[in-house]
Write an enzyme that holds these catalytic residues in place. Structure first.
Site, short mmCIF file in Angstrom:
data_model
loop_
_atom_site.label_atom_id
_atom_site.label_comp_id
_atom_site.label_asym_id
_atom_site.label_seq_id
_atom_site.Cartn_x
_atom_site.Cartn_y
_atom_site.Cartn_z
N HIS A 70 0.73 -1.19 -0.12
CA HIS A 70 0.03 0.04 -0.08
C HIS A 70 0.85 1.21 -0.15
O HIS A 70 2.12 1.19 -0.05
CB HIS A 70 -0.93 0.05 1.29
CG HIS A 70 -0.20 0.05 2.79
ND1 HIS A 70 0.59 -1.13 2.97
CD2 HIS A 70 -0.15 0.95 3.56
CE1 HIS A 70 0.98 -0.68 4.47
NE2 HIS A 70 0.27 0.44 4.31
N HIS A 83 1.11 3.92 2.26
CA HIS A 83 1.69 4.68 3.51
C HIS A 83 3.10 5.01 3.33
O HIS A 83 3.98 4.23 2.71
CB HIS A 83 1.23 3.94 4.67
CG HIS A 83 -0.12 4.37 4.84
ND1 HIS A 83 -0.94 3.33 5.77
CD2 HIS A 83 -1.01 5.28 4.79
CE1 HIS A 83 -2.22 3.96 6.02
NE2 HIS A 83 -2.36 4.75 5.28
N ASP A 114 5.71 4.51 5.19
CA ASP A 114 6.51 3.62 5.68
C ASP A 114 6.73 2.48 4.85
O ASP A 114 7.73 1.59 5.13
CB ASP A 114 6.28 3.15 7.11
CG ASP A 114 4.81 2.41 7.34
OD1 ASP A 114 4.10 3.08 6.56
OD2 ASP A 114 4.96 1.99 8.11
N HIS A 115 6.28 2.41 3.73
CA HIS A 115 6.02 1.11 2.79
C HIS A 115 6.48 1.66 1.55
O HIS A 115 7.22 0.76 0.62
CB HIS A 115 4.82 0.49 2.56
CG HIS A 115 4.53 0.01 4.03
ND1 HIS A 115 4.54 -1.25 4.16
CD2 HIS A 115 4.02 0.26 5.17
CE1 HIS A 115 4.07 -1.95 5.32
NE2 HIS A 115 3.67 -0.64 5.75
N HIS A 159 -7.59 -2.46 5.59
CA HIS A 159 -6.72 -1.49 6.19
C HIS A 159 -7.43 -0.21 6.03
O HIS A 159 -8.38 -0.19 5.21
CB HIS A 159 -5.45 -1.45 5.67
CG HIS A 159 -4.30 -0.82 6.16
ND1 HIS A 159 -4.21 -0.66 7.65
CD2 HIS A 159 -3.43 0.08 5.83
CE1 HIS A 159 -3.26 0.09 8.24
NE2 HIS A 159 -2.55 0.66 6.81
N ASP A 184 -0.35 -4.49 7.58
CA ASP A 184 -1.33 -3.37 7.81
C ASP A 184 -2.72 -4.00 7.27
O ASP A 184 -3.34 -3.69 6.39
CB ASP A 184 -0.88 -2.52 6.86
CG ASP A 184 0.41 -1.81 7.24
OD1 ASP A 184 0.34 -0.71 7.77
OD2 ASP A 184 1.58 -2.44 6.91
N HIS A 238 6.61 -5.71 11.64
CA HIS A 238 5.73 -4.37 11.70
C HIS A 238 5.36 -4.05 12.87
O HIS A 238 4.15 -3.79 13.38
CB HIS A 238 4.53 -4.78 10.66
CG HIS A 238 3.97 -3.33 10.03
ND1 HIS A 238 2.93 -2.60 10.86
CD2 HIS A 238 4.47 -2.80 9.30
CE1 HIS A 238 2.87 -1.59 10.19
NE2 HIS A 238 3.61 -1.55 9.11
#
Length: 303
Positions: free
Chosen positions: A61, A63, A65-66, A139, A207, A266
């Site tokens: 996805h 976000h 942090d990814h 999510h 997530d 995570h």
């Protein structure tokens, strides 16, 4: 041999000693990367498997942090004289995300192929020797989980081939599913191949809230890499509100899916000592391990 490395175990933000969660898989020298947050390139360098041969990047996805490490990684690949196409796969919105990133990366010496995962049911792709499957999960933004499979050809029956006087030069072609014609006679693979043989399967899931669809998706995985954002069961309400999982929920899914091994990852930045909560997960699914930076596993085919 299918080599797997968990590049990091953190969620939300990188911390000293805890990289952001990402996974690298390598088979026959070609590699797949799942997620690319801030600092993933540093983890890849520390691992030492190389960067240039990453052919496919799967994003769960969008976000930060990814994904925010992606422009830097692509730039490094270009500076490493990469010329071959790189495929990037992700949920709906991928093309818009990559277009935005390319503002700071206007030139690459290789083509980018973008593959958006369909929104209904399970999507499946063949990529080199890999079979990639993806499903959407629960999510706060569109998010997918991935299964990577390496399938095996059926076992070749040497005795049957010799009885049919099939030259050795044709054996590999037949085992790979092709027909051959010998003396006007068609030789089909089923004439010399035995039963199906189990391949290798790795499922990667972060997530999301737990679901039966993920359990079925991860069924019989050799390795199930799953988020454990929170260690304590008392954090259930927070996990539900933020669309994340507890250690115990991940372990329950691993047990239901009959996975062989579970790696938790995570972790929340507030989870300073995840080892304190590992016994709770192991009570549910014994073969549970805490994700650690650069932890690796070699998966081998069973005879």
């Amino acid at each position: 041999m299918f080599k797997i490395s968990l590049l990091g175990s953190g969620g939300t933000m990188p911390l000293p000693g805890r990289n952001l969660t990402a996974m690298l898989g390598s088979y026959n020298g070609r590699m797949i990367l799942i997620d690319c947050g801030e600092g993933t390139q540093v983890a890849l360098k520390s691992l030492g498997w190389g960067i240039k041969k990453i052919d496919l990047i799967c994003l769960t996805h969008y976000h930060p942090d990814h994904i925010v490490g992606l422009p830097g990684l692509l730039s490094t690949m270009g500076n490493s004289d990469r010329k071959e196409k790189v495929t990037i796969m992700g949920p709906i919105g991928l093309k818009k995300i990559i277009k935005g990133m390319m503002v700071i990366l206007p030139y690459l010496p290789f083509e980018l192929e973008l593959v958006e995962i369909k929104e209904e049911g399970m999507d499946e792709f063949k990529f080199n020797e890999y079979t990639i499957k993806a499903i959407y999960t629960d999510h706060s933004v569109p998010c997918v989980s991935y299964c990577i499979e390496i399938k095996r050809n059926k076992k070749f029956n040497k005795e049957k081939a010799e009885a049919l006087n099939i030259p050795v030069t044709y054996w590999n072609k037949i085992q790979n599913g092709y027909e051959v014609v010998l003396n006007d006679k068609v030789i089909t693979p089923d004439m010399v191949l035995g039963d199906n043989r189990k391949g290798l399967k790795v499922c990667y899931c972060t997530d999301t809230r737990p679901s039966n669809s993920i359990v079925n998706f991860a069924r019989n995985s050799d390795l199930f890499i799953c988020e454990g954002m929170y260690g304590e069961d008392t954090y259930l309400e927070k996990a539900m509100n933020n669309k994340h999982m507890l250690f115990s929920e991940a372990a329950t899914m691993a047990k239901k899916s009959e996975a062989k091994e579970l790696w938790l990852t995570h972790f929340s930045p507030s989870l300073n000592s995840p080892e304190e909560f590992l016994p709770r997960a192991k009570d549910i699914f014994e073969n549970t391990h805490l994700g650690k930076e650069l932890m690796c596993k070699d998966l081998n085919f069973k005879v």
